[in-house]
Design an enzyme around this catalytic site. Structure first.
Site, PDB file in Angstrom:
ATOM      1  N   SER A  55       0.847  -1.207   0.000  1.00 32.59           N
ATOM      2  CA  SER A  55       0.000   0.000   0.000  1.00 32.59           C
ATOM      3  C   SER A  55       0.873   1.244   0.000  1.00 32.59           C
ATOM      4  CB  SER A  55      -0.904   0.011   1.233  1.00 32.59           C
ATOM      5  OG  SER A  55      -1.479   1.301   1.354  1.00 32.59           O
TER       6      SER A  55
ATOM      7  N   HIS B 130      -1.432  -1.060  -4.099  1.00 22.87           N
ATOM      8  CA  HIS B 130      -2.691  -0.738  -3.418  1.00 22.87           C
ATOM      9  C   HIS B 130      -2.723   0.764  -3.115  1.00 22.87           C
ATOM     10  CE1 HIS B 130      -6.164  -1.987  -0.948  1.00 22.87           C
ATOM     11  NE2 HIS B 130      -5.753  -1.077  -0.061  1.00 22.87           N
TER      12      HIS B 130
ATOM     13  N   ASP C 241      -4.842   3.732  -1.342  1.00 24.00           N
ATOM     14  CA  ASP C 241      -5.892   3.994  -0.357  1.00 24.00           C
ATOM     15  C   ASP C 241      -6.417   5.419  -0.483  1.00 24.00           C
ATOM     16  OD1 ASP C 241      -6.111   1.544   1.184  1.00 24.00           O
ATOM     17  OD2 ASP C 241      -4.032   1.918   1.775  1.00 24.00           O
TER      18      ASP C 241
ATOM     19  N   MET D 187      -8.932   8.205   0.711  1.00 17.71           N
ATOM     20  CA  MET D 187      -9.742   8.544   1.902  1.00 17.71           C
ATOM     21  C   MET D 187     -10.227   9.988   1.795  1.00 17.71           C
ATOM     22  SD  MET D 187      -7.377   6.915   4.875  1.00 17.71           S
ATOM     23  CE  MET D 187      -6.501   5.351   4.652  1.00 17.71           C
TER      24      MET D 187
ATOM     25  N   HIS E 201      -8.530   1.430  -3.658  1.00 17.58           N
ATOM     26  CA  HIS E 201      -9.454   1.159  -2.546  1.00 17.58           C
ATOM     27  C   HIS E 201     -10.106   2.477  -2.134  1.00 17.58           C
ATOM     28  CE1 HIS E 201      -9.734  -0.264   1.948  1.00 17.58           C
ATOM     29  NE2 HIS E 201     -10.917  -0.104   1.396  1.00 17.58           N
TER      30      HIS E 201
ATOM     31  N   MET F 203     -12.216   4.633   0.078  1.00 16.58           N
ATOM     32  CA  MET F 203     -12.850   4.764   1.399  1.00 16.58           C
ATOM     33  C   MET F 203     -13.487   6.144   1.426  1.00 16.58           C
ATOM     34  SD  MET F 203      -9.751   3.019   3.508  1.00 16.58           S
ATOM     35  CE  MET F 203      -8.655   3.256   2.120  1.00 16.58           C
TER      36      MET F 203
ATOM     37  N   MET G  86     -11.590  -5.903   5.393  1.00 10.92           N
ATOM     38  CA  MET G  86     -10.741  -5.051   6.227  1.00 10.92           C
ATOM     39  C   MET G  86     -10.423  -5.789   7.523  1.00 10.92           C
ATOM     40  SD  MET G  86     -10.141  -2.314   4.559  1.00 10.92           S
ATOM     41  CE  MET G  86      -9.106  -1.669   5.877  1.00 10.92           C
TER      42      MET G  86
ATOM     43  N   ASP H  39      -6.843  -6.632   4.165  1.00  8.35           N
ATOM     44  CA  ASP H  39      -6.199  -5.326   4.251  1.00  8.35           C
ATOM     45  C   ASP H  39      -6.165  -4.810   5.687  1.00  8.35           C
ATOM     46  OD1 ASP H  39      -5.295  -2.774   3.768  1.00  8.35           O
ATOM     47  OD2 ASP H  39      -7.048  -2.120   2.621  1.00  8.35           O
TER      48      ASP H  39
HETATM   49  C1  DX5 Z   1      -6.357   1.288   5.975  1.00  5.98           C
HETATM   50  C2  DX5 Z   1      -5.972   1.038   4.543  1.00  5.98           C
HETATM   51  C3  DX5 Z   1      -4.909   0.022   4.389  1.00  5.98           C
HETATM   52  C4  DX5 Z   1      -3.612   0.405   4.989  1.00  5.98           C
HETATM   53  C5  DX5 Z   1      -2.926  -0.844   5.408  1.00  5.98           C
HETATM   54  O1  DX5 Z   1      -7.421   2.158   6.013  1.00  5.98           O
HETATM   55  O2  DX5 Z   1      -7.078   0.591   3.776  1.00  5.98           O
HETATM   56  O3  DX5 Z   1      -4.721  -0.350   3.040  1.00  5.98           O
HETATM   57  O4  DX5 Z   1      -2.769   1.104   4.123  1.00  5.98           O
HETATM   58  O5  DX5 Z   1      -1.830  -0.465   6.112  1.00  5.98           O
HETATM   59  P1  DX5 Z   1      -1.058  -1.427   7.098  1.00  5.98           P
HETATM   60  O6  DX5 Z   1      -0.591  -2.580   6.283  1.00  5.98           O
HETATM   61  O7  DX5 Z   1       0.026  -0.542   7.582  1.00  5.98           O
HETATM   62  O8  DX5 Z   1      -2.035  -1.843   8.168  1.00  5.98           O
HETATM   63 ZN    ZN Z   2      -6.649  -0.327   1.684  1.00  3.43          ZN
END
Ligand code: DX5
Ligand code: ZN
Length: 230
Positions: free
Chosen positions: A7, A32, A34, A36, A65, A67, A136, A174
């Site tokens: 990620s 990956h 993320d 947000m 991904h 969110m 998750m 994840d």
């Molecule tokens: C959390 C994200 C993850 C995050 C995982 O909200 O969706 O993808 O980057 O990070 P680690 O592997 O550090 O838990």
């Molecule tokens: Zn993620």
């Protein structure tokens, strides 16, 4: 066969091209991303521009991904930016079925994600039409959190649900994945393992990426000869 998805959330953005090539050269399968919005999760990261920036830098599968609330508004922007897979949260939309169709029509593979406490029932009827189920294993919003142990049972249940129906949908897990638990999570039934802090938070992301990938290969029954006594 399993896959590793570092990620980019935990990467050093001062050297984005270097960080990406480091994991690409060390057997990562996906990148990956993320996204947000400060509404669905209590953190804000990046938008389609990052996907567009990353696209020419790598041949890795761009695994986006989302969110965010109202994901339907941004599917086409992420698809045009170069996403390969777009994953949305079942909790973030009133019309999951329609949203999955929208992702497919944009030309991307469609994923659906569930927060740790959301039951698998939320996706039961759409499993045949999605490419990816993202479970998750932390509450989404931040990298570097601890893996929630109860999710392992959920992964096993999802694996049974998918296999018993003969579906091709992959399971991605994840949050909180590291060297100490990656094999166990793979054996529980995960196909794709996301790792943020466990890769990019380490002094040598390339070496750690390779190590995680080798652990996955071992769990898949590859590299067994490496452990044979001399
Ligand atoms: C959390 C994200 C993850 C995050 C995982 O909200 O969706 O993808 O980057 O990070 P680690 O592997 O550090 O838990
Ligand atoms: Zn993620």
């Amino acid at each position: 066969m399993s896959g590793l998805a570092p990620s980019i959330l935990s990467a050093n953005f001062l050297d984005l091209p270097g960080q990406v090539s480091m994991v690409e050269a060390n057997k990562a399968d996906y990148l990956h991303i993320d996204v947000m919005d400060g509404r669905f999760v209590p953190n804000i990261t990046f938008g389609p521009w990052l996907v567009k920036t990353l696209r020419p830098l790598t041949r890795l599968v761009l695994d986006v991904h989302l969110m965010i609330v109202e994901p339907e508004k941004y599917i086409s922007a992420f698809a045009s930016a170069g996403a390969d897979i777009i994953t949305v949260h079942a909790e973030a939309t009133h019309h999951l079925d329609r949203l999955i169709d929208q992702i497919r029509e944009s030309g991307c593979k469609a994923g659906v994600s569930l927060n740790p406490a959301t039951t698998l029932d939320a996706v039961q009827y759409v499993l045949p039409k999605i490419d990816l189920l993202l479970l998750m294993s932390v509450n989404p919003g931040f990298g570097g959190q601890k893996y929630l142990g109860y999710v392992t049972e959920k992964i096993k249940a999802a694996r049974r649900m998918i296999d018993e129906s003969g579906l091709a949908c992959l399971i991605e897990v994840d949050g909180g994945i590291h060297e100490g638990n990656i094999s166990q999570v793979r054996r529980a039934g995960a196909d794709i393992l996301v790792a943020g802090n466990a890769v990019f938070g380490q002094p040598d992301p390339g070496a750690t990426c390779l190590k995680l990938k080798n652990l996955l290969d071992e769990a898949d029954g590859k590299n067994q000869d490496l452990h044979l006594p001399e």
